[in-house]
Design an enzyme around this catalytic site. Structure first.
Site, PDB file in Angstrom:
ATOM      1  N   HIS A 143       0.934  -1.096  -0.020  1.00  0.00           N
ATOM      2  CA  HIS A 143      -0.025  -0.019   0.270  1.00  0.00           C
ATOM      3  C   HIS A 143       0.794   1.346  -0.026  1.00  0.00           C
ATOM      4  CE1 HIS A 143      -3.570   2.524   0.743  1.00  0.00           C
ATOM      5  NE2 HIS A 143      -2.797   3.083   1.886  1.00  0.00           N
ATOM      6  N   GLY A 161      -5.241   7.808   4.383  1.00  0.00           N
ATOM      7  CA  GLY A 161      -5.746   9.196   4.952  1.00  0.00           C
ATOM      8  C   GLY A 161      -4.979  10.188   5.264  1.00  0.00           C
ATOM      9  N   ASP A 182      -1.973   4.287  -4.519  1.00  0.00           N
ATOM     10  CA  ASP A 182      -2.959   3.470  -3.572  1.00  0.00           C
ATOM     11  C   ASP A 182      -2.003   1.786  -3.385  1.00  0.00           C
ATOM     12  OD1 ASP A 182      -4.921   2.780  -1.351  1.00  0.00           O
ATOM     13  OD2 ASP A 182      -5.938   1.460  -3.294  1.00  0.00           O
ATOM     14  N   ARG A 248      17.550  15.223  12.749  1.00  0.00           N
ATOM     15  CA  ARG A 248      17.563  16.600  12.090  1.00  0.00           C
ATOM     16  C   ARG A 248      18.994  17.045  11.143  1.00  0.00           C
ATOM     17  NH1 ARG A 248      16.072  20.709  16.894  1.00  0.00           N
ATOM     18  NH2 ARG A 248      16.144  22.179  15.108  1.00  0.00           N
TER      19      ARG A 248
END
Length: 310
Positions: A143, A161, A182, A248
């Site tokens: 996915h 989502g 998808d 970072r």
């Protein structure tokens, strides 16, 4: 069939390369190729059949044809019978060479397809090996969204989502190309290369919540999509968490694994106001720079270290 039950029918090979079928009475769909390697059966034609790679596609070129021309009729019958009795998937003649009638007879009796092409032998051999390696490669489905960004294959993953499709759409608007939304089918072409593509059913489509399904190729043109793309980096989108420490500097690459192959992976925290498309573009360009020998994080580290020593 094979380790992963992956195979290619001889009929598919014939259609892909526009080959001539010289044995029309043989059912091509019932014959399958399960290994990407091919064989030029010089030794079997000379009579040595003990170690014969019968599971491979057999390629006949000018050298083999000239050798067979010097065999007696009895020798031809014996050796053609030996080869065809091994139930090879098919035999392909290159350079438009026409098989000996005794070879065609033996092939028909043993239900073995014989095909023909105008390709030069070496060219066809290298091409069919390359193609079979892709078709027969171990595969999996995941996915995610796969996009070509500045030539780098970026696989975007994350919870449903979280914004993967929206990021892909913005990248397409910025001139990049969609491979799959998808669902991404991944094939391991080699120990270094993973190739991603879209299922035929959903190719060129993106699902946008609140809008529905859109066809990227229709809306933005053929330049906005591509069929396949190597997977160079993975970007995992996740909800921002105050409790989690995020990298970072990027001095050390993190990796994820598909089908035994490691791929550089970046974890990107999501919060309002972050432009995902620009972040993905930057990640792709930064990855390309690293492949070319430049690492911005290392340069900054070296500058700071040099400054502390002064």
């Amino acid at each position: 069939m094979g380790t992963n039950d992956v195979f290619v029918s001889v009929n598919t090979i014939m259609e892909h390369y526009n080959l001539k079928n010289l044995t029309p009475d043989v059912d091509l769909e019932s014959h399958h190729v399960t290994v990407p390697d091919v064989n030029r059966p010089a030794l079997p034609l000379a009579g040595y059949i003990t170690h014969f790679d019968s599971e491979r596609v057999q390629i006949i070129g000018y050298v083999e044809e000239r050798f067979m021309a010097h065999l007696t009729e009895d020798e031809k019958k014996e050796r053609f019978e030996q080869i065809m009795s091994k139930k090879i998937p098919c035999m392909i003649y290159c350079r438009d060479i026409h098989p000996d009638p005794l070879m065609l007879d033996a092939a028909t009796r043993h239900n073995v397809p014989i095909l023909s092409t105008s390709y030069a032998t070496s060219d066809f051999t290298s091409e069919i090996i390359r193609w079979l390696k892709v078709e027969l490669a171990p595969s999996m489905t995941i996915h995610g969204v796969l996009v070509d960004v500045y030539g780098e294959g970026v696989l975007i993953m994350g919870e449903s989502g979280i914004g993967k499709s929206e990021a892909a759409l913005e990248l397409v608007k910025r001139g990049h190309r969609l491979v799959s939304d998808d669902v991404v089918e991944i094939k391991k072409v080699s120990d270094e290369t993973l190739v991603g593509t879209a299922p035929e059913m959903t190719r060129h489509f993106i699902e946008l919540r609140g809008i529905g399904i859109i066809n990227v190729k229709t809306l933005f043109g053929v330049q906005s999509v591509r069929e396949t793309q190597n997977i160079d980096i993975v970007i995992k989108l996740e909800e921002w968490s105050k409790e989690k420490e995020y990298d970072r500097l990027g001095l050390k690459d993190e990796y994820t694994e598909f089908l035994g192959n490691k791929v550089v992976c970046y974890g990107i925290p999501i919060r309002p106001g972050r432009n995902l498309a620009i972040i993905v573009e930057s990640a792709a360009v930064n990855h390309r720079q690293k492949k070319m020998g430049y690492n911005a994080a290392e340069e900054l580290y070296n500058r700071v270290s040099a400054n502390l020593q002064n």
